[in-house]
Write an enzyme that holds these catalytic residues in place. Structure first.
Site, PDB file in Angstrom:
ATOM      1  N   ASP A 133     -28.138  17.722  44.328  1.00 39.87           N
ATOM      2  CA  ASP A 133     -29.046  17.544  43.181  1.00 39.87           C
ATOM      3  C   ASP A 133     -29.282  18.881  42.485  1.00 39.87           C
ATOM      4  OD1 ASP A 133     -30.325  18.326  45.526  1.00 39.87           O
ATOM      5  OD2 ASP A 133     -32.139  17.150  45.175  1.00 39.87           O
ATOM      6  N   ASP A 188     -16.659  13.655  42.457  1.00 41.87           N
ATOM      7  CA  ASP A 188     -16.398  12.758  41.321  1.00 41.87           C
ATOM      8  C   ASP A 188     -17.442  13.005  40.238  1.00 41.87           C
ATOM      9  OD1 ASP A 188     -15.318  10.532  39.860  1.00 41.87           O
ATOM     10  OD2 ASP A 188     -16.998   9.326  40.591  1.00 41.87           O
ATOM     11  N   ASP A 226     -17.098  15.534  36.471  1.00 39.13           N
ATOM     12  CA  ASP A 226     -17.321  15.034  35.103  1.00 39.13           C
ATOM     13  C   ASP A 226     -18.370  15.896  34.399  1.00 39.13           C
ATOM     14  OD1 ASP A 226     -15.514  12.926  35.283  1.00 39.13           O
ATOM     15  OD2 ASP A 226     -16.925  11.459  34.446  1.00 39.13           O
ATOM     16  N   TYR A 240     -15.797   6.686  49.648  1.00 36.30           N
ATOM     17  CA  TYR A 240     -14.739   5.992  48.913  1.00 36.30           C
ATOM     18  C   TYR A 240     -13.848   5.171  49.841  1.00 36.30           C
ATOM     19  CZ  TYR A 240     -14.986   7.880  44.142  1.00 36.30           C
ATOM     20  OH  TYR A 240     -15.340   8.165  42.863  1.00 36.30           O
ATOM     21  N   LYS A 268     -25.464  17.410  50.983  1.00 37.25           N
ATOM     22  CA  LYS A 268     -26.793  16.784  50.985  1.00 37.25           C
ATOM     23  C   LYS A 268     -27.267  16.780  52.429  1.00 37.25           C
ATOM     24  CE  LYS A 268     -30.218  14.740  48.857  1.00 37.25           C
ATOM     25  NZ  LYS A 268     -31.107  15.455  47.894  1.00 37.25           N
TER      26      LYS A 268
HETATM   27  C1  IPM Z   1     -11.701  10.095  38.960  1.00 36.98           C
HETATM   28  C2  IPM Z   1     -12.014   8.663  38.620  1.00 36.98           C
HETATM   29  C3  IPM Z   1     -11.640   7.799  39.811  1.00 36.98           C
HETATM   30  C4  IPM Z   1     -12.526   8.198  40.963  1.00 36.98           C
HETATM   31  C5  IPM Z   1     -11.708   6.286  39.559  1.00 36.98           C
HETATM   32  C6  IPM Z   1     -10.866   5.886  38.365  1.00 36.98           C
HETATM   33  C7  IPM Z   1     -11.313   5.503  40.763  1.00 36.98           C
HETATM   34  O1  IPM Z   1     -13.348   8.534  38.256  1.00 36.98           O
HETATM   35  O2  IPM Z   1     -10.529  10.394  39.239  1.00 36.98           O
HETATM   36  O3  IPM Z   1     -12.609  10.913  38.936  1.00 36.98           O
HETATM   37  O4  IPM Z   1     -13.668   7.702  41.105  1.00 36.98           O
HETATM   38  O5  IPM Z   1     -12.103   9.033  41.755  1.00 36.98           O
HETATM   39 MG    MG Z   2     -14.407  10.363  38.093  1.00 40.84          MG
END
Ligand code: IPM
Ligand code: MG
Length: 363
Positions: free
Chosen positions: A222, A246, A250, A135, A190
């Site tokens: 993975d 990240d 999710d 990042y 990884k």
């Molecule tokens: C998160 C989001 C952010 C990230 C974006 C909005 C930059 O997806 O906080 O998970 O990738 O960290």
């Molecule tokens: Mg995110």
């Protein structure tokens, strides 16, 4: 105590308003100041993270953040896009430790896309490193490829990198957190392919020696993605780098069926923190009064616990949220047959009522 309130874009303003309403009934003494961030700040000041907003965030003990982003900004140059606001806050405040709990509330077990028995009782804490990795790694950019398969062709590149101290400190955060819960850390890497994550694995292993009471295992990313849907209850604390975190956070959020329920905290070395729902700005439902404010309300609870040293007030919020769920109140995202659909404000009001008490519990 000073709280910077940054509602941002989309549903951000609606959900943060409900969290502020909840904070205001807790009899806490705090100062707060609100500022624009993200697309809203870009519209007003030409930048997603104006100096005044950054200054306010730096001076505050904690930041309560809504969400940023809208498709209409996708064509702006990268430095001006709303997402840069959150990345800039993370970097400038040194918020390296991101806590993303994925908890499956008993009343919402049916909302998960996985079988109830796989997610019932699920309580995972993902700890994502937040200020390093691909990042932020330099160099990055676009250029004419100097070598490789297609010399001279247009190419883009980013750099994945971690230093030992960055890995050490996030590993310690994970082991300390695990000590307070299931005493099990899974470090996701990884290392079979990437140098960066071989160092990651080596350093986490070394730090782990200081925590003999915590069980440590290592998993390739993975495989971790697979195990999260195969047997999610295997996990207690997951620690990983910025990009893998990240993605996996999710995935883990969706196991609970309700990303609208999940708070998050991003802390620096002084316990100064930024608190935000795990979900985004949802421009498609913005302004309709239907967004779920509970993730933001629970983020305010995390803020009270981690940055403002008010664990009792935090527990009051968390109990109130469980109470409204037990009452059968649901925003559209978590609604199912037999429960009562409510809007954003009604949900906030119900949490307030549950805190200020008994008015509704008697009915
Ligand atoms: C998160 C989001 C952010 C990230 C974006 C909005 C930059 O997806 O906080 O998970 O990738 O960290
Ligand atoms: Mg995110």
């Amino acid at each position: 105590m000073k709280i910077a309130i940054l509602p941002g874009d989309g549903i951000g303003t609606e959900i943060v308003a409900e969290a502020v309403k909840v904070l205001n009934v807790l009899d806490l003494k705090f100062e707060s100041e609100t500022a624009l961030v993200g697309g809203a700040a870009y519209e007003a000041h030409g930048h997603p993270l104006p100096d005044a907003t950054l200054k306010l965030a730096k001076q505050a003990d904690a930041v309560l953040f809504g969400a940023v982003g809208d498709w209409k900004y996708d064509k702006l140059e990268r430095a001006l896009r709303p997402e840069q606001a959150i990345l800039g806050l993370r970097k400038n405040l040194g918020l390296f430790a991101n806590f993303r709990p994925a908890i499956c509330y008993e009343q919402l077990v049916g909302a998960s896309s996985l079988k109830p028995e796989l997610v019932s009782g699920l309580d995972i804490l993902i700890i994502r490193e937040l200020t390093g990795d691909i990042y932020f790694g330099q160099p990055r950019g676009r250029r004419q490829s100097p070598d490789g398969l297609f010399p001279g062709a247009e190419e883009a590149f980013d750099t994945m990198r971690y230093t030992r101290p960055e890995i050490e400190r996030i590993a310690r955060v994970a082991f300390e957190a695990a000590r307070k819960r299931g005493k099990h850390v899974t470090s996701v890497d990884k290392a079979n392919v990437l140098e960066t994550f071989q160092l990651w694995k080596d350093v986490v292993t070394e730090v782990g020696k200081d925590y003999p009471d915590v069980k440590l295992d290592h998993m390739y990313v993975d495989n971790a993605a697979m195990q999260l849907v195969r047997q999610p209850k295997f996990f207690d604390v997951v620690v990983t780098g910025n990009m893998f975190g990240d993605i996996l956070s999710d995935e883990a959020a969706m196991l609970t069926g309700s990303i609208g329920m999940l708070p998050s905290a991003s802390l620096n070395a002084n316990n100064q923190g930024l608190y935000e729902p795990s979900h985004g700005s949802a421009p498609d439902i913005a302004g309709k009064g239907v967004a779920n404010p509970l993730a933001t309300i629970l983020s305010a609870a995390m803020m009270l616990r981690y940055s403002l040293n008010q664990p009792q007030a935090a527990s009051r919020i968390e109990s109130a949220v469980e109470h409204v769920l037990a009452q059968g109140l649901r925003t559209a995202d978590i609604w199912s047959e037999g429960t009562t659909k409510v809007g954003t404000q009604q949900m906030g009001d119900a949490v307030v009522a549950a805190i200020t008490k008994k008015t509704i519990t008697k009915s």
